[in-house]
Motif scaffolding. Sequence first.
Motif, PDB file in Angstrom:
ATOM      1  N   ALA A 132       0.843  -1.190   0.000  1.00  0.00           N
ATOM      2  CA  ALA A 132       0.000   0.000   0.000  1.00  0.00           C
ATOM      3  C   ALA A 132       0.877   1.239   0.000  1.00  0.00           C
ATOM      4  N   ILE A 133       0.307   2.318  -0.517  1.00  0.00           N
ATOM      5  CA  ILE A 133       1.040   3.584  -0.597  1.00  0.00           C
ATOM      6  C   ILE A 133       0.088   4.711  -0.231  1.00  0.00           C
ATOM      7  N   GLY A 158       4.385   9.139   0.385  1.00  0.00           N
ATOM      8  CA  GLY A 158       5.350   9.286   1.464  1.00  0.00           C
ATOM      9  C   GLY A 158       5.444   8.097   2.398  1.00  0.00           C
ATOM     10  N   VAL A 159       4.391   7.310   2.448  1.00  0.00           N
ATOM     11  CA  VAL A 159       4.372   6.142   3.337  1.00  0.00           C
ATOM     12  C   VAL A 159       4.018   4.912   2.510  1.00  0.00           C
ATOM     13  N   THR A 160       4.833   3.890   2.628  1.00  0.00           N
ATOM     14  CA  THR A 160       4.541   2.623   1.959  1.00  0.00           C
ATOM     15  C   THR A 160       4.613   1.507   2.982  1.00  0.00           C
ATOM     16  N   ASN A 161       3.851   0.467   2.752  1.00  0.00           N
ATOM     17  CA  ASN A 161       3.998  -0.719   3.574  1.00  0.00           C
ATOM     18  C   ASN A 161       3.770  -1.960   2.740  1.00  0.00           C
ATOM     19  N   TYR A 162       4.372  -3.046   3.185  1.00  0.00           N
ATOM     20  CA  TYR A 162       4.421  -4.276   2.409  1.00  0.00           C
ATOM     21  C   TYR A 162       4.113  -5.477   3.284  1.00  0.00           C
ATOM     22  N   ALA A 163       3.573  -6.486   2.663  1.00  0.00           N
ATOM     23  CA  ALA A 163       3.467  -7.774   3.327  1.00  0.00           C
ATOM     24  C   ALA A 163       4.872  -8.319   3.540  1.00  0.00           C
ATOM     25  N   ASP A 164       5.067  -9.042   4.621  1.00  0.00           N
ATOM     26  CA  ASP A 164       6.392  -9.588   4.919  1.00  0.00           C
ATOM     27  C   ASP A 164       6.909 -10.457   3.777  1.00  0.00           C
ATOM     28  N   SER A 165       6.008 -11.123   3.100  1.00  0.00           N
ATOM     29  CA  SER A 165       6.398 -12.062   2.057  1.00  0.00           C
ATOM     30  C   SER A 165       7.001 -11.390   0.830  1.00  0.00           C
ATOM     31  N   VAL A 166       6.790 -10.088   0.680  1.00  0.00           N
ATOM     32  CA  VAL A 166       7.296  -9.399  -0.512  1.00  0.00           C
ATOM     33  C   VAL A 166       8.301  -8.292  -0.183  1.00  0.00           C
ATOM     34  N   LYS A 167       8.514  -8.046   1.088  1.00  0.00           N
ATOM     35  CA  LYS A 167       9.451  -6.981   1.479  1.00  0.00           C
ATOM     36  C   LYS A 167      10.834  -7.228   0.883  1.00  0.00           C
ATOM     37  N   GLY A 168      11.407  -6.165   0.348  1.00  0.00           N
ATOM     38  CA  GLY A 168      12.734  -6.277  -0.233  1.00  0.00           C
ATOM     39  C   GLY A 168      12.732  -6.747  -1.681  1.00  0.00           C
ATOM     40  N   ARG A 169      11.573  -7.203  -2.159  1.00  0.00           N
ATOM     41  CA  ARG A 169      11.481  -7.679  -3.544  1.00  0.00           C
ATOM     42  C   ARG A 169      10.531  -6.830  -4.386  1.00  0.00           C
ATOM     43  N   PHE A 170       9.476  -6.328  -3.770  1.00  0.00           N
ATOM     44  CA  PHE A 170       8.471  -5.542  -4.483  1.00  0.00           C
ATOM     45  C   PHE A 170       8.575  -4.084  -4.058  1.00  0.00           C
ATOM     46  N   THR A 171       8.267  -3.185  -5.007  1.00  0.00           N
ATOM     47  CA  THR A 171       8.257  -1.752  -4.731  1.00  0.00           C
ATOM     48  C   THR A 171       6.997  -1.133  -5.316  1.00  0.00           C
ATOM     49  N   ILE A 172       6.243  -0.459  -4.474  1.00  0.00           N
ATOM     50  CA  ILE A 172       5.028   0.214  -4.915  1.00  0.00           C
ATOM     51  C   ILE A 172       5.336   1.695  -5.136  1.00  0.00           C
ATOM     52  N   SER A 173       4.722   2.264  -6.147  1.00  0.00           N
ATOM     53  CA  SER A 173       4.913   3.687  -6.430  1.00  0.00           C
ATOM     54  C   SER A 173       3.637   4.228  -7.069  1.00  0.00           C
ATOM     55  N   ARG A 174       3.552   5.541  -7.152  1.00  0.00           N
ATOM     56  CA  ARG A 174       2.378   6.150  -7.769  1.00  0.00           C
ATOM     57  C   ARG A 174       2.767   7.450  -8.448  1.00  0.00           C
ATOM     58  N   ASP A 175       1.947   7.853  -9.401  1.00  0.00           N
ATOM     59  CA  ASP A 175       2.132   9.115 -10.107  1.00  0.00           C
ATOM     60  C   ASP A 175       0.774   9.816 -10.091  1.00  0.00           C
ATOM     61  N   SER A 235      -3.395   3.813   4.554  1.00  0.00           N
ATOM     62  CA  SER A 235      -3.928   2.502   4.857  1.00  0.00           C
ATOM     63  C   SER A 235      -2.809   1.597   5.326  1.00  0.00           C
ATOM     64  N   GLY A 236      -3.121   0.827   6.348  1.00  0.00           N
ATOM     65  CA  GLY A 236      -2.173  -0.161   6.844  1.00  0.00           C
ATOM     66  C   GLY A 236      -2.249  -1.466   6.077  1.00  0.00           C
ATOM     67  N   GLY A 237      -3.208  -1.546   5.137  1.00  0.00           N
ATOM     68  CA  GLY A 237      -3.293  -2.742   4.318  1.00  0.00           C
ATOM     69  C   GLY A 237      -4.513  -3.601   4.566  1.00  0.00           C
ATOM     70  N   SER A 238      -5.413  -3.143   5.405  1.00  0.00           N
ATOM     71  CA  SER A 238      -6.632  -3.913   5.642  1.00  0.00           C
ATOM     72  C   SER A 238      -7.556  -3.822   4.430  1.00  0.00           C
ATOM     73  N   LYS A 239      -8.098  -4.947   4.016  1.00  0.00           N
ATOM     74  CA  LYS A 239      -9.003  -4.948   2.860  1.00  0.00           C
ATOM     75  C   LYS A 239     -10.187  -4.019   3.070  1.00  0.00           C
ATOM     76  N   GLU A 240     -10.608  -3.895   4.310  1.00  0.00           N
ATOM     77  CA  GLU A 240     -11.769  -3.076   4.624  1.00  0.00           C
ATOM     78  C   GLU A 240     -11.521  -1.593   4.371  1.00  0.00           C
ATOM     79  N   ASP A 241     -10.257  -1.201   4.257  1.00  0.00           N
ATOM     80  CA  ASP A 241      -9.929   0.205   3.973  1.00  0.00           C
ATOM     81  C   ASP A 241     -10.229   0.582   2.529  1.00  0.00           C
ATOM     82  N   PHE A 242     -10.364  -0.422   1.653  1.00  0.00           N
ATOM     83  CA  PHE A 242     -10.402  -0.175   0.217  1.00  0.00           C
ATOM     84  C   PHE A 242     -11.819  -0.309  -0.335  1.00  0.00           C
TER      85      PHE A 242
END
Length: 123
Positions: A49-50, A55-72, A103-110
Amino acid sequence: VQLQASGGGLVQAGGSLRLSCAASGRRFSNNAMGWFRQASGKEREFVAAISWNGGVTNYADSVKGRFTISRDNVKNTMSLQMNGLKPEDTAIYYCAAARRSYSGGSKEDFASWGQGTLVTVSS
């Protein structure tokens, strides 16, 4: 309001893909956005999530260090760069827009969801 995810495909383990999400119908520059995925027979799970301004991103532990989220926010798009892909990353990937700026990543936020793009990682 429509979110269109693209960029999925078939890739070998260790490879890379870049997913994109294009928003139409309204702007999401004030909303957090995120990526979720759903593997066959499993629940939809959070990937990344971004915040509204990136300015703030967060990732599932399973993808940290491998995936990068960005936006324009000018182009009203979001991306997910996926490196070091593993067979367990195989899933349909969905982009989504949250109701609020963070968002901290909860599905209910979306509240708004795209149709998904399939990522298949072969071993």
